[in-house]
Design a protein around this motif. Sequence first.
Motif, mmCIF file in Angstrom:
data_model
loop_
_atom_site.group_PDB
_atom_site.id
_atom_site.type_symbol
_atom_site.label_atom_id
_atom_site.label_comp_id
_atom_site.label_asym_id
_atom_site.label_seq_id
_atom_site.Cartn_x
_atom_site.Cartn_y
_atom_site.Cartn_z
ATOM 1 N N VAL A 13 31.659 22.851 20.534
ATOM 2 C CA VAL A 13 30.381 22.222 20.188
ATOM 3 C C VAL A 13 29.468 23.180 19.425
ATOM 4 C CG1 VAL A 13 30.467 20.642 22.142
ATOM 5 C CG2 VAL A 13 29.423 22.893 22.436
ATOM 6 N N LYS A 14 29.922 24.412 19.197
ATOM 7 C CA LYS A 14 29.086 25.416 18.535
ATOM 8 C C LYS A 14 29.284 25.373 17.030
ATOM 9 C CE LYS A 14 28.055 30.374 18.398
ATOM 10 N NZ LYS A 14 28.427 31.726 18.902
ATOM 11 N N GLU A 15 28.175 25.245 16.289
ATOM 12 C CA GLU A 15 28.227 25.292 14.832
ATOM 13 C C GLU A 15 28.181 26.746 14.379
ATOM 14 O OE1 GLU A 15 25.093 22.864 13.293
ATOM 15 O OE2 GLU A 15 26.442 21.169 12.983
ATOM 16 N N LEU A 16 29.255 27.202 13.724
ATOM 17 C CA LEU A 16 29.325 28.585 13.241
ATOM 18 C C LEU A 16 28.807 28.689 11.810
ATOM 19 C CD1 LEU A 16 32.870 29.493 14.599
ATOM 20 C CD2 LEU A 16 30.672 30.065 15.623
ATOM 21 N N PRO A 26 39.102 36.288 -8.026
ATOM 22 C CA PRO A 26 40.370 37.004 -7.801
ATOM 23 C C PRO A 26 40.204 38.503 -8.042
ATOM 24 C CG PRO A 26 40.714 35.062 -9.175
ATOM 25 C CD PRO A 26 39.238 35.224 -9.035
ATOM 26 N N GLY A 27 40.861 39.289 -7.222
ATOM 27 C CA GLY A 27 40.797 40.739 -7.356
ATOM 28 C C GLY A 27 39.638 41.390 -6.638
ATOM 29 N N SER A 28 38.737 40.579 -6.072
ATOM 30 C CA SER A 28 37.598 41.145 -5.324
ATOM 31 C C SER A 28 38.103 41.799 -4.036
ATOM 32 C CB SER A 28 36.585 40.052 -4.975
ATOM 33 O OG SER A 28 36.046 39.470 -6.135
ATOM 34 N N LYS A 29 37.439 42.846 -3.656
ATOM 35 C CA LYS A 29 37.705 43.487 -2.363
ATOM 36 C C LYS A 29 36.406 43.373 -1.553
ATOM 37 C CE LYS A 29 41.278 46.728 -3.844
ATOM 38 N NZ LYS A 29 41.527 46.142 -5.173
ATOM 39 N N ALA A 30 36.412 42.431 -0.612
ATOM 40 C CA ALA A 30 35.177 42.069 0.074
ATOM 41 C C ALA A 30 35.261 42.387 1.557
ATOM 42 C CB ALA A 30 34.877 40.579 -0.125
ATOM 43 N N GLY A 31 34.180 42.937 2.079
ATOM 44 C CA GLY A 31 34.031 43.127 3.510
ATOM 45 C C GLY A 31 33.248 41.967 4.084
ATOM 46 N N LEU A 32 33.732 41.405 5.186
ATOM 47 C CA LEU A 32 33.045 40.292 5.848
ATOM 48 C C LEU A 32 32.277 40.856 7.037
ATOM 49 C CD1 LEU A 32 32.514 37.262 6.266
ATOM 50 C CD2 LEU A 32 34.679 37.130 7.524
ATOM 51 N N THR A 33 30.976 40.735 7.021
ATOM 52 C CA THR A 33 30.144 41.316 8.077
ATOM 53 C C THR A 33 29.294 40.236 8.721
ATOM 54 O OG1 THR A 33 28.574 43.096 8.580
ATOM 55 C CG2 THR A 33 28.232 41.909 6.524
ATOM 56 N N GLY A 34 28.936 40.478 9.971
ATOM 57 C CA GLY A 34 28.137 39.531 10.730
ATOM 58 C C GLY A 34 28.171 39.908 12.193
ATOM 59 N N ALA A 35 27.246 39.372 12.966
ATOM 60 C CA ALA A 35 27.170 39.704 14.389
ATOM 61 C C ALA A 35 28.409 39.203 15.123
ATOM 62 C CB ALA A 35 25.917 39.083 15.004
ATOM 63 N N LEU A 219 27.921 36.881 6.970
ATOM 64 C CA LEU A 219 27.876 35.629 7.732
ATOM 65 C C LEU A 219 26.726 35.749 8.730
ATOM 66 C CD1 LEU A 219 28.798 32.935 8.769
ATOM 67 C CD2 LEU A 219 30.752 34.025 9.885
ATOM 68 N N ALA A 220 25.624 35.076 8.436
ATOM 69 C CA ALA A 220 24.426 35.156 9.288
ATOM 70 C C ALA A 220 23.644 33.862 9.142
ATOM 71 C CB ALA A 220 23.561 36.350 8.881
ATOM 72 N N ASN A 221 22.999 33.454 10.222
ATOM 73 C CA ASN A 221 22.187 32.235 10.223
ATOM 74 C C ASN A 221 22.995 31.033 9.742
ATOM 75 O OD1 ASN A 221 19.879 33.731 11.055
ATOM 76 N ND2 ASN A 221 19.550 34.356 8.916
ATOM 77 N N THR A 223 25.272 30.712 7.555
ATOM 78 C CA THR A 223 25.570 30.591 6.135
ATOM 79 C C THR A 223 26.260 31.838 5.629
ATOM 80 O OG1 THR A 223 24.640 29.894 4.008
ATOM 81 C CG2 THR A 223 23.413 31.571 5.234
ATOM 82 N N LEU A 224 26.834 31.748 4.430
ATOM 83 C CA LEU A 224 27.557 32.846 3.802
ATOM 84 C C LEU A 224 26.792 33.308 2.578
ATOM 85 C CD1 LEU A 224 31.120 31.235 3.957
ATOM 86 C CD2 LEU A 224 30.367 33.184 5.311
ATOM 87 N N THR A 225 26.584 34.623 2.468
ATOM 88 C CA THR A 225 25.880 35.186 1.309
ATOM 89 C C THR A 225 26.729 36.299 0.717
ATOM 90 O OG1 THR A 225 23.761 34.739 2.397
ATOM 91 C CG2 THR A 225 23.732 36.205 0.490
ATOM 92 N N LEU A 226 26.936 36.275 -0.591
ATOM 93 C CA LEU A 226 27.750 37.269 -1.280
ATOM 94 C C LEU A 226 26.857 38.317 -1.932
ATOM 95 C CD1 LEU A 226 30.624 38.109 -2.267
ATOM 96 C CD2 LEU A 226 30.181 36.742 -4.320
ATOM 97 N N TYR A 227 27.151 39.594 -1.651
ATOM 98 C CA TYR A 227 26.428 40.718 -2.261
ATOM 99 C C TYR A 227 27.422 41.532 -3.086
ATOM 100 C CZ TYR A 227 22.678 39.888 1.167
ATOM 101 O OH TYR A 227 21.676 39.340 1.924
ATOM 102 N N THR A 228 27.016 41.973 -4.251
ATOM 103 C CA THR A 228 27.845 42.839 -5.082
ATOM 104 C C THR A 228 27.586 44.296 -4.700
ATOM 105 O OG1 THR A 228 27.818 41.270 -6.921
ATOM 106 C CG2 THR A 228 28.387 43.552 -7.431
ATOM 107 N N GLY A 229 28.682 45.046 -4.501
ATOM 108 C CA GLY A 229 28.555 46.449 -4.137
ATOM 109 C C GLY A 229 29.193 46.728 -2.796
ATOM 110 N N ASN A 230 29.186 47.993 -2.380
ATOM 111 C CA ASN A 230 29.796 48.357 -1.108
ATOM 112 C C ASN A 230 28.800 48.142 0.036
ATOM 113 O OD1 ASN A 230 28.062 50.553 -1.185
ATOM 114 N ND2 ASN A 230 29.640 51.988 -1.838
ATOM 115 N N TYR A 231 29.139 48.623 1.227
ATOM 116 C CA TYR A 231 28.300 48.316 2.387
ATOM 117 C C TYR A 231 26.924 48.987 2.305
ATOM 118 C CZ TYR A 231 26.831 47.328 7.106
ATOM 119 O OH TYR A 231 26.120 46.859 8.182
ATOM 120 N N SER A 232 26.868 50.237 1.852
ATOM 121 C CA SER A 232 25.575 50.915 1.737
ATOM 122 C C SER A 232 24.663 50.191 0.756
ATOM 123 C CB SER A 232 25.775 52.372 1.301
ATOM 124 O OG SER A 232 26.419 53.114 2.307
#
Length: 637
Positions: A13-16, A26-35, A219-221, A223-232
Amino acid sequence: MIQFKNLTLRRGVKELILNATLTLNPGSKAGLTGANGAGKSSLFALLMGQLHADQGEALLPPHWVVAHVAQETPALAVSAIDYVLDGDRELRELEARLAEAERDNDGVAIGHLHAELARIDAWSARSRAARLLSGLGFANDAIEREVASFSGGWRMRLNLAQALMCRSDLLLLDEPTNHLDLETVLWLEDWLKGYPGTLLMISHDRDFLDSVCSHIVELANQTLTLYTGNYSQFETLRAEKLARQQGDFERQQRQIAHLESFITRFKAKATKARQAQSRIKALEKLERIAPAHVHSPFDFHFETPESLPNPLLRLDAISAGYGGKPVLDNLSLSIESGSRIGLLGVNGAGKSTLVKLLAGELAPLRGERIEAQMLKVGYFSQHQLETLREDDTPLGHMQRLAPDAREQVLRTFLGGFNFHGDAALGPVGPMSGGEKARLALALIVWTRPNLLLLDEPTNHLDLEMRHALTLALQDFAGALLVVSHDRSLLEATTDTFWLVGDGAAKPFDGDLEDYRQWRLARQAEALRPSSDDTAAPNRKEQKRQEAELRQRMSQQKKPLLARLAKLEKSIELLTTEKAGLEAFMASEEAYADDNRARLADSAKRQGEASAELERLEEEWLALQEEIEALENGYPQQ
């Protein structure tokens, strides 16, 4: 490309995720972060076809091959290298078809299949697999050993090698650096930089994310938001975004207050009623901006130790190991007050053995361990999580540790580790690995130790908790010795490094980048051919000694392996039950009116099964580590 279009994803019943749209090229190297609990693993399950979207779409090109790391490794009789080769599914399929064509003596098919095998460079596949195994720490003479002969930690590496072997278009990695040593993390980092496909990974290792990722998906609130760049770079962009959002929120709150004030004052006046009604409608249509959340849920620090004797601890001509075989030999060293030491060395070199020896958890085979009269050790390892009482609560643990302290003081203290309200009153048993690690750390912090011994403290901890732990350790006034594959933690909290290997622990002159270069030079040296005429006889004698050691270890491992088999059976049954529940909850049938009670029962049981499965998996990992500790004196790579 990966496309999420108006995606909604629920678990029970939980909406994620709610109405999220995102495109990853294609070719992106993405980190997926969230609580923790935000839905990262569920998003992976969606991409692997194990879950279906509740609304919207998750689109992948139909020809894409998706690779991921298996969570379990059967005790197979196949060799390690053949198990890794199984990861190249197209290779195995072509080999099977070729064998069939040769049985049928079909010359045309044989010629076609040889051309296909040449197209995928099948002739180099075995050497590619061997390089993967070598990079992940397996010795050359281990790659032909049966999968069943490896302990759990090494089987997890085999699963990783198998995923890397797959010539995939999309590679999904969930915490790939957990349970790897620093050397293997550095190798994996370099390998992933050269990976030609699209990479999406979950990781709490910020240095790893910084080095590998070109994008971050937050992944927060819901929804999904894409940022360009590394984690810092993501952290900087997110901070700017949150600052703007907080400003917009405060402006909107002032606007709402103004509208509500007008409505309250003039709603009852006939001359102003129409204007009041228009403002009520404006207020109803207003799209509310959420307040920005920028504060960490963790807030704790180490109190100054009651005493700081110097030296705190000495080892005098000590030998230590397992099964009567030394891992550390004739070791003499001193831990001075204020020391901040990071341990370096390959897996199996003896880092954990040294920490256990210093903690008094492992008795020396020879020599003397001499501690100061006022020594108070705070020791953290994954084994410490087993000492938590599963039927007790975080508050109950604290009350046993500090029976004279007021309950409110203990609850406030636990709140600094994000055990607020009812979270401090729930049983420990169903907790996640991260929650148990936080509780174990809380118990250590309360005791005000003057010597902290931390063996991989960040396993299971998310980025926020890692950051909070780093800040607390920076202010710690006692002596610190830490083993970690988290480079941010090592660099931020230690002043010197000790290199553990060849039975010794010696100061290493340099930083982590120097160590990385030193390891690369050592590996290059090892690959050069030897002209020593005695090399073959020496190898023969070494193999004879290893065979004797294997035989002794086999006898000691039997009861542990029996427990392991029983545990794996329970995990298998529970996994099957959980999959059945999730399949039902994902079906249209589950949401029929006459199935409401069954859906609620299934959601409840799915939660119970997930908690029980996590507990069993933690127990399985602990048992695997116990087996690895037994094998520590044997080159189990």
